[in-house]
Structures are given as structure tokens and as C-alpha cells.
Design an enzyme around this catalytic site. Structure first.
Site, mmCIF file in Angstrom:
data_model
loop_
_atom_site.group_PDB
_atom_site.id
_atom_site.type_symbol
_atom_site.label_atom_id
_atom_site.label_comp_id
_atom_site.label_asym_id
_atom_site.label_seq_id
_atom_site.Cartn_x
_atom_site.Cartn_y
_atom_site.Cartn_z
ATOM 1 C CE LYS A 85 0.735 1.820 3.472
ATOM 2 N NZ LYS A 85 1.986 2.271 4.139
ATOM 3 C CE1 TYR A 104 -1.990 -0.125 7.629
ATOM 4 C CE2 TYR A 104 -0.648 1.834 7.286
ATOM 5 C CZ TYR A 104 -0.779 0.462 7.283
ATOM 6 O OH TYR A 104 0.290 -0.328 6.933
HETATM 7 P P1 NAD Z 1 12.518 1.174 2.245
HETATM 8 O O1 NAD Z 1 13.100 2.459 1.803
HETATM 9 O O2 NAD Z 1 12.987 0.595 3.543
HETATM 10 O O3 NAD Z 1 12.710 0.067 1.129
HETATM 11 C C1 NAD Z 1 12.459 0.323 -0.232
HETATM 12 C C2 NAD Z 1 13.318 -0.591 -1.065
HETATM 13 O O4 NAD Z 1 13.085 -0.303 -2.442
HETATM 14 C C3 NAD Z 1 14.813 -0.394 -0.803
HETATM 15 O O5 NAD Z 1 15.441 -1.657 -0.693
HETATM 16 C C4 NAD Z 1 15.303 0.309 -2.052
HETATM 17 O O6 NAD Z 1 16.651 0.000 -2.374
HETATM 18 C C5 NAD Z 1 14.353 -0.222 -3.104
HETATM 19 N N1 NAD Z 1 14.270 0.609 -4.301
HETATM 20 C C6 NAD Z 1 14.180 0.117 -5.544
HETATM 21 N N2 NAD Z 1 14.171 1.109 -6.438
HETATM 22 C C7 NAD Z 1 14.247 2.259 -5.748
HETATM 23 C C8 NAD Z 1 14.283 3.639 -6.122
HETATM 24 N N3 NAD Z 1 14.222 4.018 -7.416
HETATM 25 N N4 NAD Z 1 14.365 4.543 -5.148
HETATM 26 C C9 NAD Z 1 14.400 4.194 -3.862
HETATM 27 N N5 NAD Z 1 14.377 2.896 -3.444
HETATM 28 C C10 NAD Z 1 14.313 1.944 -4.381
HETATM 29 O O7 NAD Z 1 10.931 1.395 2.286
HETATM 30 P P2 NAD Z 1 9.867 0.459 3.018
HETATM 31 O O8 NAD Z 1 9.551 1.028 4.341
HETATM 32 O O9 NAD Z 1 10.304 -0.936 2.925
HETATM 33 O O10 NAD Z 1 8.567 0.715 2.087
HETATM 34 C C11 NAD Z 1 8.396 0.042 0.855
HETATM 35 C C12 NAD Z 1 6.891 -0.064 0.552
HETATM 36 O O11 NAD Z 1 6.279 -0.824 1.569
HETATM 37 C C13 NAD Z 1 6.155 1.275 0.512
HETATM 38 O O12 NAD Z 1 5.191 1.260 -0.503
HETATM 39 C C14 NAD Z 1 5.477 1.361 1.867
HETATM 40 O O13 NAD Z 1 4.276 2.113 1.857
HETATM 41 C C15 NAD Z 1 5.188 -0.100 2.140
HETATM 42 N N6 NAD Z 1 5.132 -0.398 3.579
HETATM 43 C C16 NAD Z 1 4.051 -1.077 4.060
HETATM 44 C C17 NAD Z 1 3.950 -1.359 5.396
HETATM 45 C C18 NAD Z 1 2.796 -2.145 5.909
HETATM 46 O O14 NAD Z 1 2.639 -2.281 7.130
HETATM 47 N N7 NAD Z 1 1.967 -2.702 5.055
HETATM 48 C C19 NAD Z 1 4.967 -0.949 6.275
HETATM 49 C C20 NAD Z 1 6.062 -0.274 5.762
HETATM 50 C C21 NAD Z 1 6.142 -0.003 4.408
#
Ligand code: NAD
Length: 375
Positions: A140, A225
């Protein structure tokens, strides 16, 4: 307690072998138990895409899954592919980068890809996954706006693959119990919902504060949420929205990156919701549902848990299970067996939230009440 529950589940699973319908998630949603799987049920083979913070949490949680396992990895960082590959037992032949990921189409060890990249990338990534003939599970918010979301739904329909959104709360036992009670009429006619979702965001340089990658601010990340919760708690689709934005730090929260938005939703029955989405307050994770015969309140309501809550009938006592473990086992059932969860997690569900987010932004920008047609 834990052991006796496990014994009970094992006995139930054994007896379920002669009663296949018992394997459906839906059957167990009402009991507050995790889905039971038959020993002969196939396992969903999942590739994780975007090996960041949330993917780490999902990967750890999947170690306890009964029906889903990590069989592929997609990352732009070779060191991560090697490290994660070794840790989770994914062979080099099932490790991909963003250039060659389309080759997953030839890999029978991958049924589905879980897209866990920054928001702006979900659209293209899901469409590539669909074109490779694999099911897509997308984090999401499903996309940056409803137009993108519609394109993703259409691409998955054309490719005859499923599109699911990582709405982990839809499988969380206390949440499911409140939804069950509301649907059974135990709270009477629903009048009001309050959803307050937020946290104080840190590092000003992270992608969540970059409009191009996040698509907005708190609303895209945490306010969603409250939007999604309004719909499953009230049990109706909203028909209008009003919204007001406040910004106290225009350096950290640049143009197009919302810090705090209050919004209100109206439902066909006359029920209303009053919600708050913010990147500037801690300890804000609370749902309150009011009906003519009862109420439910949950705090925390959407964090990683344990979720806590009570209704007019008393404390919610359903056991805490790691959300992402429940989610991935249930999604295996949805994808492989056609299980129907008590609250949907498909692309249309994600699309409805995006339509509401678009309308919240329009309402906040114009000050004008927006009519909603969610379809
Ligand atoms: P994060 O920054 O920790 O991880 C993102 C990953 O994507 C990194 O490994 C990064 O290297 C990679 N990536 C690939 N291409 C990229 C680019 N062009 N620019 C930047 N990063 C790139 O972020 P996260 O917290 O893991 O969030 C990722 C997704 O998960 C988001 O959509 C967020 O909303 C979602 N999320 C959901 C929940 C949940 O409870 N459902 C919780 C946290 C995050």
C-alpha cells in the site's frame, strides 16, 4: 496456552483432511484463529521485490508461514541479493535485478511477486509482473493515484493473474472480530467512525518525503489506514469527502507532501467518519466505531501489534499472530484456492482507497466537498 492452542490446531487440521471446505480462511475468520491448511495444500512460491525495511519484516514473518515461502528475490543491489539469497535459501537462478526481472516468466519456482518498493514504482513493477504471467501482491498505497491503479487492475485482468494489496489488517484477528460483530449487527446501526493515524517522521531526506517517489505525504503512507479502516469498520463505501490540511514545517514537508490532513467521509446510511492523518504526532493509532447498540475501540489499531481493543461486550482477546505471517498464508489461500477473505484485499479494494485519496487531496486543495463514486 500456546501449546494447547497448537495441539488444538493440529487436531483440527487432521480432522479437516476429510472436510476440505474447512481449509478456507473465511471459515476460520470468525473463530479468530489463523487459517488452517491441509498438509497436501500447495505452497505459494513468492519472490520479494525491493529488499528494504518492510521487505525484511515480511521475510522474517514468512519463516513461520505454512503455505507461503520465499523462492525468489529482486533487487538492484547485488550484495543484497547474495546476502538475502544465502539467508533465505534462494538460489542464484531465482535472483533478479530490475533489468532482467521480466525473465521470471520462465521460472516455475515463482508463482507471485510481492512488490515492496517505494510507492511511485508500484505501477510499473506490478504491470511488469503481470506481463510475466505472475500474480502480484503490491504494498500500500497500491499506486500514486486512481488512474494508475486502474491501469494495474486492467493489466492484471488482461494477464489473468491476481492482484492483491498488502492490507495486513484484513487478517488481524481482533480486527476481523470487530468486522464480524459489526456485520452481524451486534453494534446496531453504525453512526460514526473515528480513525486517527500518524507518527512523527524523522530523516528529512527519505523517499517518504519526496513527492516524486511517495506521491504525497502522510496520507499516502499512514492516512490510508484511516481511509481503508473507515470502509471495513463502517461496512459501506463513502459517498462524499471533505478535508482540511495544516502544515507547520514547509521545509520538511514540501509542496505536494502533506504533513497533517483532517478529513471527513459520509456514507449512504448517514454514518459519518472523522479522520486524522499526520507525519507530526506520535501515539496516534486509534480506531473508534459507534453504533446504536454498541461500540468498538482499538488502540493501537493498525501498528504491527499486538493490537488492543474492546467493545461494549468487553476486551478483545483474540491471540496476536505476526500480521505478515497471517497475511501471506491467507494470500496463498486466496491465490491458490480462491479463498474469499472477510475483508477483500484485491486490486479493486486498493483502487477504491486511491479514489478516496485523490478526492481527499482535491477537497483539501479546494475546500470543496467532493462526491465519491467508487463503483
Ligand atoms: P525502504 O526504503 O525501507 O525500502 C524500499 C526498497 O526499495 C529499498 O530496498 C530500495 O533499495 C528499493 N528501491 C528500488 N528502487 C528504488 C528507487 N528508485 N528509489 C528508492 N528505493 C528503491 O521502504 P519500506 O519502508 O520498505 O517501504 C516500501 C513499501 O512498503 C512502501 O510502498 C510502503 O508504503 C510499504 N510499507 C508497508 C507497510 C505495511 O505495514 N503494510 C509498512 C512499511 C512499508
Amino acid at each position: 496456552m500456546k501449546n494447547s492452542r497448537r495441539d488444538f490446531l493440529q487436531k483440527l487440521a487432521a480432522s479437516a483432511a476429510t472436510l476440505p471446505f474447512l481449509s478456507s480462511y473465511h471459515t476460520f475468520a470468525n473463530s479468530g484463529l489463523r487459517p488452517i491448511t491441509l498438509s497436501q495444500s500447495p505452497t505459494l512460491k513468492v519472490a520479494l521485490m525491493g529488499l528494504g525495511g518492510y521487505a525484511s519484516r515480511v521475510a522474517e514473518a514468512m519463516q513461520s508461514c505454512k503455505r507461503a515461502k520465499i523462492t525468489g528475490l529482486i533487487s538492484g543491489t547485488p550484495e543484497k541479493l547474495a546476502d538475502w539469497g544465502n539467508r533465505f535459501g534462494v538460489p542464484e537462478t531465482s535472483r533478479y535485478n530490475y533489468e532482467n526481472l521480466d525473465r521470471i516468466k520462465d521460472n516455475p519456482e515463482i508463482d507471485a511477486v510481492y512488490v515492496i518498493t517505494p510507492n511511485a514504482l508500484h505501477h510499473d513493477h506490478v504491470i511488469r509482473v503481470a506481463k510475466a504471467g505472475k500474480h502480484a501482491i503490491c504494498e500500500k498505497p497500491m499506486a500514486l493515484n486512481a488512474n494508475e491503479g486502474q491501469e494495474m487492475v486492467d493489466a492484471c485482468t488482461r494477464a489473468r493473474v491476481k492482484l492483491l494489496v498488502g492490507y495486513r489488517m484484513h487478517f488481524e484477528p481482533k480486527t476481523v472480530e470487530v468486522v464480524r460483530m459489526r456485520a452481524a449487527g451486534e453494534f446496531g446501526k453504525i453512526k460514526f467512525f473515528q480513525g486517527q493515524c500518524g507518527f512523527r517522521i524523522g530523516d528529512p531526506n527519505q523517499w517518504r518525503l519526496d513527492k516524486d517517489l511517495a506521491g504525497g505525504g502522510a496520507m499516502m503512507d499512514i492516512g490510508i489506514y484511516a481511509i481503508n479502516g473507515s470502509r471495513y469498520m463502517v461496512g459501506e463505501e463513502p459517498i462524499w469527502v471533505t478535508a482540511q490540511e495544516t502544515k507547520t514545517d514547509s521545509v520538511k514537508f514540501k509542496e505536494g507532501v502533506d504533513e497533517t490532513i483532517q478529513f471527513q467521509l459520509g456514507f449512504p446510511s448517514g454514518a459519518v467518519a472523522s479522520c486524522l492523518s499526520t507525519y507530526n504526532m506520535n501515539y496516534l493509532d486509534r480506531f473508534f466505531l459507534n453504533g446504536e447498540k454498541g461500540f468498538a475501540e482499538m488502540q493501537p489499531s493498525t501498528g504491527y501489534g499486538p493490537i488492543k481493543g474492546r467493545t461494549n461486550k468487553g476486551e478483545l482477546t483474540q491471540p496476536h499472530v505476526t500480521h505478515q505471517t497471517l497475511q501471506m498464508d491467507a494470500m496463498a489461500g486466496i491465490i491458490l484456492d480462491g479463498d474469499v477473505p472477510i475483508v477483500p484485499v484485491d486490486g479493486h479494494e486498493g483502487l477504491r482507497d486511491l479514489k478516496i485519496i485523490d478526492a481527499v487531496y482535491r477537497a483539501a486543495a479546494t475546500g470543496i466537498k467532493q462526491e465519491l463514486e467508487l463503483g
